[in-house]
Design an enzyme around this catalytic site. Sequence first.
Site, mmCIF file in Angstrom:
data_model
loop_
_atom_site.group_PDB
_atom_site.id
_atom_site.type_symbol
_atom_site.label_atom_id
_atom_site.label_comp_id
_atom_site.label_asym_id
_atom_site.label_seq_id
_atom_site.Cartn_x
_atom_site.Cartn_y
_atom_site.Cartn_z
ATOM 1 N N GLY A 84 -37.025 -36.655 39.201
ATOM 2 C CA GLY A 84 -36.299 -36.990 40.617
ATOM 3 C C GLY A 84 -35.038 -36.507 40.881
ATOM 4 N N HIS A 98 -44.165 -39.401 62.844
ATOM 5 C CA HIS A 98 -42.831 -39.085 63.728
ATOM 6 C C HIS A 98 -43.796 -38.172 64.788
ATOM 7 C CE1 HIS A 98 -38.551 -37.960 64.844
ATOM 8 N NE2 HIS A 98 -38.494 -38.667 63.715
ATOM 9 N N SER A 131 -34.935 -33.611 65.213
ATOM 10 C CA SER A 131 -34.452 -34.990 65.301
ATOM 11 C C SER A 131 -35.286 -36.183 66.726
ATOM 12 C CB SER A 131 -32.443 -34.987 65.517
ATOM 13 O OG SER A 131 -32.419 -36.049 65.282
ATOM 14 N N ARG A 168 -40.333 -45.212 66.946
ATOM 15 C CA ARG A 168 -41.233 -44.046 66.593
ATOM 16 C C ARG A 168 -42.976 -43.701 66.526
ATOM 17 N NH1 ARG A 168 -37.832 -41.692 61.119
ATOM 18 N NH2 ARG A 168 -36.243 -41.337 62.588
ATOM 19 N N ARG A 196 -40.049 -47.581 58.759
ATOM 20 C CA ARG A 196 -38.994 -47.251 59.224
ATOM 21 C C ARG A 196 -37.477 -46.955 59.529
ATOM 22 N NH1 ARG A 196 -35.737 -42.603 58.065
ATOM 23 N NH2 ARG A 196 -37.803 -41.511 57.314
#
Lengths: 639, 251
Positions: A42, A268, A286, A332, A437
């Site tokens: 990665g 989200h 966003s 969120r 998160r």
Amino acid sequence: MAFKLDAKIPEGPIQDKWEQHKFKSKLVNPANKRKYSVIVVGTGLAGGSAAASLAELGYDVKSFCIQDSPRRAHSIAAQGGINAAKNYPNDGDSVWRLFYDTVKGGDYRAREANVYRLAQVANNIIDQCVAQGVPFARDYGGYLANRSFGGAQVSRTFYAKGQTGQQLLLGAYQSMMRQVSKGKVSLYTRKEILDIVIVNGKARGIIARDLVTGDVERHVADAVILASGGYGNVYYLSTNAMASNVGAAWKAYKKGAGFANPCYTQIHPTCIPVSGDHQSKLTLMSESLRNDGRVWVPKNKEDKRHPNDIPAEERDYYLERIYPSFGNLVPRDVASRNAKNQCDAGKGVGETGLAVYLDFGDAIKREGRDAIAAKYGNLFDMYQRITDESPYEQPMRIYPAVHYTMGGLWVDYNLMSTIPGLHVLGEANFSDHGANRLGASALMQGLADGYFVIPYTLGHYFGSNELESIDTSHEEFEKCEKEATDRINKFLSINGSRTADDFHRSLGQIMWDNVGMSRNKAGLEKAISEIQDLRQQFWKDLKIPGENAQVNAELEKAGRVADFLELGELMARDALERNESCGGHFREESQTEENEAKRDDENYCHAAVWEFKGDNTTPERHREELSFENVPLTQRSYK
Amino acid sequence: MSKTIKVKLKIWRQKNRSESGHFEDYQLDTVSTDMSFLEMLDTLNEKLVIDNKEPVAFDHDCREGICGMCSLMINGQAHGPEKETTTCQLHMRSFKDGDTIIIEPWRSKAFPVVKDLMTDRSAFDRVIEAGGYISVNTGNAQDANTLPISKENADLAMDAATCIGCGACVASCPNASAMLFTAAKVSQLSLLPQGQVEADERAQNMVAAMDSEGFGNCSNHAECEASCPKGINLSHIARMNRDFLSSKIRK
């Protein structure tokens, strides 16, 4: 081969742990470093920064990526920013506050010591990136600008327009390319990882497929680092890139690496809704939009008028109604769940009924069109490009989408998995974000792991382990290569009637319906059995055209879907066993009287770590108990 | 509101780098105008697989216009007809019912075809490798705010840094020049004080790498600027030329 979960958290006060640990870690002298080789899988923020930093130290690095260039890893798509506790705005930030906010934001399911270290090194990341030439936003005086983000009451987010991930990634990529020019990093592009090779209990190499020639290759090293990202694509539709997959991490799990908290996924709230069956991926808008946009649905579910024709008194601004103090700025997970509830109640809008309005009408009236354009112009343009509707003229339609996975391979404080020599960085590991998160923390973690943690802890691994001299003719490489080749041949020989994408869509639907924003026992049990059936179907009825020895995108997809068909079951199982709600994991059986998520610290204040026990055998669930000595456990409330 | 259209596709098919290619025709009768261009190709490919035919190979990944992996000459235009839009962000509503769409790979000696519409753009990585960085090791950095940078220069550097490395500039240029790509990086770094230390060597080494990869010269056609999905402008080429010439004089 039951594994022992020793997190190796250093002794002492939390502020001193990392300093002491670095001091006590073994070192490898500069002349000896060049004798060690490392495979890094990665090239995103974690992998790119690790490859560059390790090569600078003198290690011999082999860097693998699936794209045609390391610069394209999906970290590049991160928009908002990166957190650090610089306290440049003089608003009361500190390492301690960043640590506190991250632990609380993760709903008390992360490891305190790791999070504290993350907060400690965050400032170094900003310094490093500026030195590399990352063009962060600045004020007129020439100093760095900050903005605020969800889950924090200070402005600690550094940003480069809406392209922060791109700029940070290019910084890491350029540092890595400098090491390529020095001969310290070898690039292997368009490669897919088919297996992790373990020799005498230690990770010593990988099996990879060249995506252009189809060649199955063996690569040996003294240690392996996985920085292969998250597994959100198990849902088929997500904001992840098309090639994002769980392959490398999943093969590691099947070789004995513990997989922690697979059910922790972040959904989200503000994404562009699905437009039809042809949909291949979802696009994020966003989170910052919720600063000025008001979320609503029609009060009457029969109301099919154009949104501009529905008067204010016939609209339900449900977030403002249910959460008067946080309103549209709830975290969120709360925003996502409420959007789902409205759509489930039949109040969803748009052609599919799976969307809610995010309305800038009032903000435009208050501040003027130009002011709103200055803040969100690029997002509005992107929205219009995709939907053909102007958010200046009518409300946006938004719906939640899978975005990030907090779960991942279990790692100790040194970022090493339960397999010695196999280190896991960035989204691929599990350690720092708990069950949820916070915005602008993913970039911070990826770069912290790669620039400032692994360069120390890998040296300690080499300094404290004897590694035998082997090459790719070792029988274990032979065996792994054969298994990988057999699997490819199996895919090609099924000759069924359904494409890999078709199976992937079916899996995604099961996951979204049962292991999505809201989960319950019956649904999870149903998901497990449906996934098992689907997996059987897959191995009987898969259709792949062409051959191995060429570019074969269908063959690539088949391998990824096969892994997702196994991972999906583990996620459902993990969600079933965790009979509490925390962060992004909402169990309907565990909610407060007001239908909010209710944690159960008595029974679930631990990370669940799964051990593979063989195909079609129930894996074993282990626990790493989490203790909160510095941030007291409290229930989150946003009312 | 979505509707469906019929389109005829003429797509470049080429088995691999060494064999020669040809156009093949395909017909799609129910293309939703809400589809992205790549979703239209997905639909075609799923049909081809079901019919036991080989799908069309094309590069793509993020599908949100930032990774730079997608490409395609669409009716002779890099990334198709919309301004500052990558192929993955192009939607079928930009086409009319009954349109014929010609789809080709990037065409440039420095970007050999891998298969069908996929090309090898590793030459770009080698140009960056030649000097597209600031030589700072991890751990060397001083506090980020000890070095104020004027907002104007920071913003200009950001405009240059927004390059996604897709190669549309090369594909559109009659000379297959990589000047816009190379200049965007040289310009970004030379606008910043951190980048000044190595500015001379950087300009010279990157230009040399660009030439040795087989990219052509710039003769001011400005097709690169017109096709750039990120709107990077020609002034960066002027800045690189200035850096390059002054570094030659100093040498």
